[in-house]
Design a protein around this motif. Structure first.
Motif, PDB file in Angstrom:
ATOM      1  N   ALA A  42     -31.173  18.000  10.095  1.00 13.55           N
ATOM      2  CA  ALA A  42     -31.705  18.120  11.536  1.00 13.55           C
ATOM      3  C   ALA A  42     -32.416  17.236  12.160  1.00 13.55           C
ATOM      4  O   ALA A  42     -32.306  17.290  13.450  1.00 13.55           O
ATOM      5  N   ARG A  45     -30.220  14.819  14.051  1.00  9.63           N
ATOM      6  CA  ARG A  45     -29.384  15.204  15.288  1.00  9.63           C
ATOM      7  C   ARG A  45     -30.331  15.423  16.207  1.00  9.63           C
ATOM      8  O   ARG A  45     -30.156  15.214  17.240  1.00  9.63           O
ATOM      9  N   VAL A  64     -29.640  24.762  13.971  1.00 12.63           N
ATOM     10  CA  VAL A  64     -29.066  23.761  13.384  1.00 12.63           C
ATOM     11  C   VAL A  64     -29.092  23.524  11.802  1.00 12.63           C
ATOM     12  O   VAL A  64     -28.215  23.284  11.180  1.00 12.63           O
TER      13      VAL A  64
END
Length: 291
Positions: A42, A45, A64
């Motif tokens: 996460a 990202r 996410v």
């Protein structure tokens, strides 16, 4: 390209949410290692995004983590037998023939541990919906976007999961029906009755074997029934017990050393999850008496 200043700002913001994200991932996955991996992904990202364009960072991160966790759960189902780094807590064992009103405090403490077993019995979408809504108050419409389902369909998933959890998480302990299902399972296993085992096992039953190494997970009634029938003849003596608030059984070898502890989650007349502890170190630590 994201500049270093923006990355530093995103890192600071992410750290303020890390503990909650880790808690969400662990409740969904039941594995500390998998939860850490999901949280780290996460962050990666987020680092590739311009955090300033995200209106609700907490919601974005939860989405996410939820989607990544769902992918992990579905991958597990695609591999019916796998080894996971699952950190299972020590059990609270109270033998049926020794239970007394003074044991109520022990029972109340144990049912919280039973939740981990019950969550393992849920389907991926049910588990995610229940954990995010009931444990972390994420709105159904947000959960629905993670699952790719409508808000109403997501509510139904959470409701179904909640019924399964409530059927097991009772401070008064398992009822007669649950114990009868477990007794039928044990009788079928000892008698080599494969069809009898299938009758009391949920098709998606999950067996978690807590051995000396990582926990080994087997999913599916056919696999679990085959393993139960093969292992049935190893015990020289047994005692029924309350194990983490669940109906269970403790077995010993002929020399009096403990062989295993089994704890059963039962929903709607079928066994949905079994935890088997066979690690000699953990068994010895519990000082289990066959008498």
């Amino acid at each position: 390209m994201v500049d270093s200043g923006s990355t530093d700002s995103a890192a600071t913001a992410f750290e303020s949410h890390r503990d909650r994200l880790r808690a969400v991932a662990y409740r969904v996955l039941g594995s500390h290692a998998d939860a850490e991996d999901v949280v780290q992904e996460a962050w990666l990202r987020l680092a590739r995004q311009d955090a300033d364009t995200i209106d609700n960072l907490a919601g974005w991160l939860t989405t996410v983590v939820g989607r990544l966790s769902l992918d992990v759960l579905r991958a597990r189902q695609a591999r019916p037998e796998a080894s996971f780094d699952i950190h299972l807590p020590d059990l609270v064992v109270t033998f049926d023939d020794a239970h007394a009103p003074d044991d109520d405090a022990v029972l109340a403490d144990s049912v919280g541990l039973a939740l981990l077993v019950v969550l393992d019995s849920l389907r991926p979408s049910e588990r995610l919906a229940f954990v995010l809504h009931d444990l972390f108050a994420v709105p159904f419409d947000e959960i629905g976007r993670i699952l790719g389902k409508s808000t109403d369909a997501t509510k139904m998933l959470a409701s179904r999961a909640r019924r399964k959890v409530q059927a097991t998480e009772r401070p008064t302990g398992p009822g007669r029906e649950q114990r009868e299902v477990v007794s039928a399972f044990l009788a079928a296993a000892r008698g080599g009755d494969f069809e009898g085992l299938l009758r009391v096992l949920d098709p998606d039953v999950r067996l978690t074997v807590d051995g000396p190494g990582d926990a080994v997970v087997t999913i599916g009634a056919t696999r679990v029934a085959a393993g139960a029938r093969a292992a049935a003849g190893q015990a020289a003596s047994t005692r029924t017990a309350l194990v983490d608030g669940l109906p269970g059984v403790v077995s010993w070898r002929a020399d009096g050393t403990p062989l295993s502890i089994l704890a059963f989650a039962v929903t709607d007349g079928r066994i949905t999850a079994v935890r088997a502890v066979v690690d000699p170190v953990k068994l010895a630590r519990l000082h289990l008496d066959p008498a």
